[in-house]
Design a protein around this motif. Structure first.
Motif, PDB file in Angstrom:
ATOM      1  N   GLN A 479       0.677  -1.186  -0.048  1.00 14.10           N
ATOM      2  CA  GLN A 479      -0.041  -0.145  -0.044  1.00 14.10           C
ATOM      3  C   GLN A 479       0.803   1.226   0.126  1.00 14.10           C
ATOM      4  OE1 GLN A 479      -3.190   0.079  -0.350  1.00 14.10           O
ATOM      5  NE2 GLN A 479      -3.416  -2.097  -0.345  1.00 14.10           N
ATOM      6  N   PRO A 480       0.384   2.150  -0.718  1.00 15.89           N
ATOM      7  CA  PRO A 480       1.336   3.440  -0.650  1.00 15.89           C
ATOM      8  C   PRO A 480       1.152   4.272   0.593  1.00 15.89           C
ATOM      9  CG  PRO A 480      -0.672   3.822  -1.772  1.00 15.89           C
ATOM     10  CD  PRO A 480      -0.750   2.395  -1.581  1.00 15.89           C
ATOM     11  N   ARG A 481       2.301   4.570   1.009  1.00 13.00           N
ATOM     12  CA  ARG A 481       2.313   5.339   2.390  1.00 13.00           C
ATOM     13  C   ARG A 481       2.122   6.780   2.246  1.00 13.00           C
ATOM     14  NH1 ARG A 481       7.818   3.888   5.742  1.00 13.00           N
ATOM     15  NH2 ARG A 481       6.311   4.802   7.172  1.00 13.00           N
ATOM     16  N   MET A 482       1.265   7.317   3.242  1.00  7.78           N
ATOM     17  CA  MET A 482       0.921   8.567   3.265  1.00  7.78           C
ATOM     18  C   MET A 482       1.902   9.614   3.774  1.00  7.78           C
ATOM     19  SD  MET A 482      -2.799   8.411   4.827  1.00  7.78           S
ATOM     20  CE  MET A 482      -4.231   7.475   4.236  1.00  7.78           C
ATOM     21  N   ASP A 483       2.117  10.540   2.896  1.00  4.40           N
ATOM     22  CA  ASP A 483       3.388  11.641   3.115  1.00  4.40           C
ATOM     23  C   ASP A 483       2.762  12.667   3.803  1.00  4.40           C
ATOM     24  OD1 ASP A 483       5.640  12.884   3.246  1.00  4.40           O
ATOM     25  OD2 ASP A 483       5.897  13.571   1.070  1.00  4.40           O
ATOM     26  N   TRP A 484       2.584  12.926   5.043  1.00  3.96           N
ATOM     27  CA  TRP A 484       2.109  13.916   6.075  1.00  3.96           C
ATOM     28  C   TRP A 484       2.865  15.036   5.919  1.00  3.96           C
ATOM     29  CZ3 TRP A 484      -2.770  13.390   7.507  1.00  3.96           C
ATOM     30  CH2 TRP A 484      -3.392  12.088   7.439  1.00  3.96           C
ATOM     31  N   LYS A 485       2.212  16.229   5.384  1.00  4.38           N
ATOM     32  CA  LYS A 485       2.906  17.396   5.423  1.00  4.38           C
ATOM     33  C   LYS A 485       2.240  18.530   6.140  1.00  4.38           C
ATOM     34  CE  LYS A 485       5.087  16.979   0.855  1.00  4.38           C
ATOM     35  NZ  LYS A 485       5.501  17.514  -0.425  1.00  4.38           N
ATOM     36  N   PRO A 487       1.672  22.363   8.407  1.00  6.76           N
ATOM     37  CA  PRO A 487       2.506  23.677   8.598  1.00  6.76           C
ATOM     38  C   PRO A 487       3.197  23.586   9.793  1.00  6.76           C
ATOM     39  CG  PRO A 487       0.114  23.574   9.038  1.00  6.76           C
ATOM     40  CD  PRO A 487       0.516  22.264   8.698  1.00  6.76           C
ATOM     41  N   PHE A 488       4.014  24.530   9.803  1.00 11.07           N
ATOM     42  CA  PHE A 488       5.228  24.705  10.814  1.00 11.07           C
ATOM     43  C   PHE A 488       4.406  24.846  12.077  1.00 11.07           C
ATOM     44  CE2 PHE A 488       4.972  28.827   9.093  1.00 11.07           C
ATOM     45  CZ  PHE A 488       5.163  29.634  10.218  1.00 11.07           C
ATOM     46  N   ASP A 489       3.520  25.781  12.108  1.00 12.15           N
ATOM     47  CA  ASP A 489       2.602  26.232  13.248  1.00 12.15           C
ATOM     48  C   ASP A 489       1.525  25.230  13.727  1.00 12.15           C
ATOM     49  OD1 ASP A 489       1.129  26.933  11.109  1.00 12.15           O
ATOM     50  OD2 ASP A 489       0.790  29.049  11.779  1.00 12.15           O
ATOM     51  N   PHE A 490       1.317  24.113  13.441  1.00 12.21           N
ATOM     52  CA  PHE A 490       0.331  23.154  13.327  1.00 12.21           C
ATOM     53  C   PHE A 490      -0.261  22.946  14.847  1.00 12.21           C
ATOM     54  CE2 PHE A 490      -1.422  18.812  13.971  1.00 12.21           C
ATOM     55  CZ  PHE A 490      -2.503  19.026  13.147  1.00 12.21           C
ATOM     56  N   PHE A 491       1.085  22.604  15.580  1.00 12.69           N
ATOM     57  CA  PHE A 491       0.628  22.656  17.217  1.00 12.69           C
ATOM     58  C   PHE A 491       0.861  24.152  17.966  1.00 12.69           C
ATOM     59  CE2 PHE A 491       2.825  19.035  15.660  1.00 12.69           C
ATOM     60  CZ  PHE A 491       2.123  17.804  16.107  1.00 12.69           C
ATOM     61  N   LEU A 492       0.480  25.137  17.115  1.00  8.71           N
ATOM     62  CA  LEU A 492       0.378  26.231  17.953  1.00  8.71           C
ATOM     63  C   LEU A 492      -0.852  26.387  18.728  1.00  8.71           C
ATOM     64  CD1 LEU A 492       1.705  29.009  18.828  1.00  8.71           C
ATOM     65  CD2 LEU A 492       0.661  29.964  16.675  1.00  8.71           C
ATOM     66  N   PRO A 493      -1.977  26.041  18.416  1.00  9.60           N
ATOM     67  CA  PRO A 493      -2.969  26.189  19.281  1.00  9.60           C
ATOM     68  C   PRO A 493      -3.124  25.286  20.333  1.00  9.60           C
ATOM     69  CG  PRO A 493      -3.759  26.059  16.833  1.00  9.60           C
ATOM     70  CD  PRO A 493      -2.271  25.661  16.918  1.00  9.60           C
ATOM     71  N   PHE A 494      -2.730  24.104  20.131  1.00  6.69           N
ATOM     72  CA  PHE A 494      -2.389  22.884  21.778  1.00  6.69           C
ATOM     73  C   PHE A 494      -1.644  23.465  22.391  1.00  6.69           C
ATOM     74  CE2 PHE A 494      -3.392  20.625  17.477  1.00  6.69           C
ATOM     75  CZ  PHE A 494      -4.611  19.929  18.003  1.00  6.69           C
ATOM     76  N   LYS A 495      -0.669  24.486  21.989  1.00  7.81           N
ATOM     77  CA  LYS A 495       0.400  24.845  23.050  1.00  7.81           C
ATOM     78  C   LYS A 495      -0.148  25.911  23.586  1.00  7.81           C
ATOM     79  CE  LYS A 495       4.979  26.930  23.124  1.00  7.81           C
ATOM     80  NZ  LYS A 495       6.390  27.338  22.382  1.00  7.81           N
ATOM     81  N   VAL A 496      -0.980  26.898  22.906  1.00 11.86           N
ATOM     82  CA  VAL A 496      -1.554  28.135  23.593  1.00 11.86           C
ATOM     83  C   VAL A 496      -2.825  27.426  24.499  1.00 11.86           C
ATOM     84  CG1 VAL A 496      -3.034  30.014  23.338  1.00 11.86           C
ATOM     85  CG2 VAL A 496      -1.084  29.610  21.846  1.00 11.86           C
ATOM     86  N   ALA A 497      -3.605  26.447  24.183  1.00  5.48           N
ATOM     87  CA  ALA A 497      -4.587  25.826  24.950  1.00  5.48           C
ATOM     88  C   ALA A 497      -3.831  25.211  26.129  1.00  5.48           C
ATOM     89  CB  ALA A 497      -5.381  24.888  24.112  1.00  5.48           C
TER      90      ALA A 497
END
Length: 528
Positions: A479-485, A487-497
């Motif tokens: 099966q083809p593997r997913m290449d997750w891309k 954004p560099f600030d993806f975890f910013l909301p979790f960090k703020v919360a």
């Protein structure tokens, strides 16, 4: 031990300070064996009788190196050596005889000079600088090819100087004669025959089988006429050798292939103190390959075939190219033929004029015209196949015309067409495929000719077809593997919360829990 020595020992013992004297042992580990035990250990010593009560011994602690003398605390004059005097001598050797001599020499001895020379086998081939071996069949003697060289201030000839393999060089030396009248016919250095009355070993391993002539090369004369032997005529010594030139042809590890010699001769006047200067030249060169050998050994790849290169065939150890018919200007069959090129399908034809002959000879003539001469028997699997390696060739399948299949009784069945079918495939790495021939066959098409018919010519055709039977590997089924891309600030909301949650309510783990659940969901998608 004599009484005087024992008294001196006791005096020395009393002179030792109290701190250095032996003290009674209170620990079981420091106990010393009893006299009976010591006596059992003193092999070869004089046994002592133990009378009276058992006496214990103590050992001084001043030294642990060397033998220690132990004196009894009870009255007595007995001494015991913990390290018996047999220990100071080498062991008694066993008797050497003819039975165990070789075993002892092998066990304790090393390699000797004689065994090294006896066990050393000759090299399989000459190396640069090796002396060249010669063989004198008349006396069954192995020697070396000599190239005399001058030594000393006078440049006198040194006969023992050997010629080195692949070392082309020239030497000059001088000979002085006290009595040339006697040396003229007796000295072998003046006689040309002494420089070629032997054979040269192609390779050193020829020493192991001197009766096998395939390992020996005769020394041949360059000139047709044989050089004359020295002859004393009046006051002149004629036909004296003044120059010797060896021409040696070599072929790599196959060794020496040919040796030829030429001479220069002169005459000397017989007088006291006559001198002769001789020149010796040795030249090496590569053994020349014949032009015919090159023509019969074409290469069409290394190792796999190259498209467009000749298709190689073999007939009676002769390598050649497979060919097709070629026509002349008037359409008749030519002596020249088209070369079959690997991977290129082709067809050609011509008109063959029939001569008056019986049916069997007519069939044989047309068969030869179709497949060419010589008739191919084997086809090369790879483009660099060696005729000497039969495993690199495959036999050509053939099916001739059948008379019974045409139900002809008063006719001659002759072939009119030849189809050459070649099955080939790529093998090896896909990044570097190598084309090889898997098989080939000749298929003939036939035609019957009535005996009463006056046929003067017949049209012949040759065809060659290449069939690719390459089996490619199956494509990967993973099966083809997913290449997750992200954004560099993806975890910013979790960090703020998370930072706000810490400030508002201590001990809450809801942000961390949400982040973990999200990551688990992502991993779950990848594994499905």
């Amino acid at each position: 031990m004599c009484p005087s020595q024992l008294a001196l020992l006791q005096v020395l013992f009393l002179m030792v300070p109290e701190g250095g004297r032996p003290q009674p042992s209170s620990s079981p580990s420091e106990a010393v064996p009893t006299p009976s035990t010591v006596e059992s250990r003193t092999q070869g010593g004089t046994p002592q009788s133990s009378e009276g009560p058992e006496t214990h011994w103590t050992v001084p602690e001043i030294s642990t190196v060397g033998p220690t003398v132990v004196t009894p605390s009870a009255p007595g004059n007995r001494t015991v050596d913990l390290f018996p005097a047999k220990l100071n001598y080498f062991q008694k050797l066993q008797k050497v005889n003819a039975t165990n001599f070789q075993a002892l020499a092998t066990e304790f001895g090393g390699r000797s000079f004689t065994s090294t020379f006896q066990n050393q086998s000759p090299a399989p081939f000459y190396r640069a600088g090796d002396p060249i071996l010669t063989y004198f069949p008349k006396w069954s003697v192995i020697s070396l090819l000599r190239q005399p060289a001058g030594v000393g201030a006078g440049g006198l000839c040194a006969e023992s100087n050997p010629a080195g393999f692949l070392e082309s060089k020239s030497t000059t030396c001088a000979r002085f004669f006290k009595n040339l009248a006697n040396s003229c016919t007796l000295d072998p250095a003046l006689n040309a025959a002494s420089y070629y009355n032997f054979t040269v070993l192609k390779v050193p391993r020829g020493m192991t089988d001197l009766q096998n002539m395939k390992f020996q090369v005769p020394v041949t004369l360059v000139s047709q006429s044989q050089p004359g032997s020295p002859l004393l005529a009046g006051n002149t010594c004629q036909n004296v050798v003044s120059q010797v030139i060896y021409e040696i042809e070599t072929n790599g590890t196959l060794g020496i292939q040919k040796v030829s010699v030429s001479f220069g001769q002169t005459n000397l006047t017989v007088e006291p103190g006559t001198a002769l200067q001789q020149h010796f030249i040795t030249r090496f060169r590569a053994f020349p390959q014949s032009t015919a050998a090159f023509l019969t050994r074409p290469r069409s790849g290394n190792p796999g075939y190259i498209v467009g290169k000749p298709l190689l065939a073999l007939t009676s150890d002769i390598r050649h190219s497979m060919t097709l018919l070629q026509s002349q200007g008037d359409g008749t069959c030519s002596v020249k033929r088209h070369e079959v090129q690997f991977g290129v399908n082709a067809i050609s034809g011509c008109k063959h004029r029939l001569r008056k002959m019986d049916c069997s000879h007519l069939q044989q003539e047309i068969y030869q015209t179709l497949h060419g001469r010589p008739r191919p028997e084997l086809v090369a699997i790879f483009g660099n196949a060696d005729p000497a390696q039969k495993g690199e060739w495959t036999r050509i399948l053939s099916r001739n015309c059948s008379v019974s299949a045409l139900h002809c009784t008063s006719c001659c069945v002759i072939p009119i067409a030849l189809e050459i079918q070649v099955l080939w495939a790529y093998i090896g790495l896909q990044s570097n495929p190598q084309a090889h021939v898997s098989g080939a066959r000749f298929l003939y098409q036939c035609q019957s000719i009535q005996d009463s018919q006056q046929v003067t010519e017949v049209s012949l055709t040759t065809v060659v077809t290449f069939v690719d039977i390459t089996q490619k590997p199956e494509p990967p089924r993973g099966q083809p593997r997913m290449d997750w891309k992200l954004p560099f600030d993806f975890f910013l909301p979790f960090k703020v919360a998370f930072s706000r949650g810490v400030d508002s309510q201590k001990g809450s783990i809801s942000p961390i829990l949400l982040l973990c659940l999200f990551l688990l969901g992502v991993l779950n998608l990848e594994t499905k």
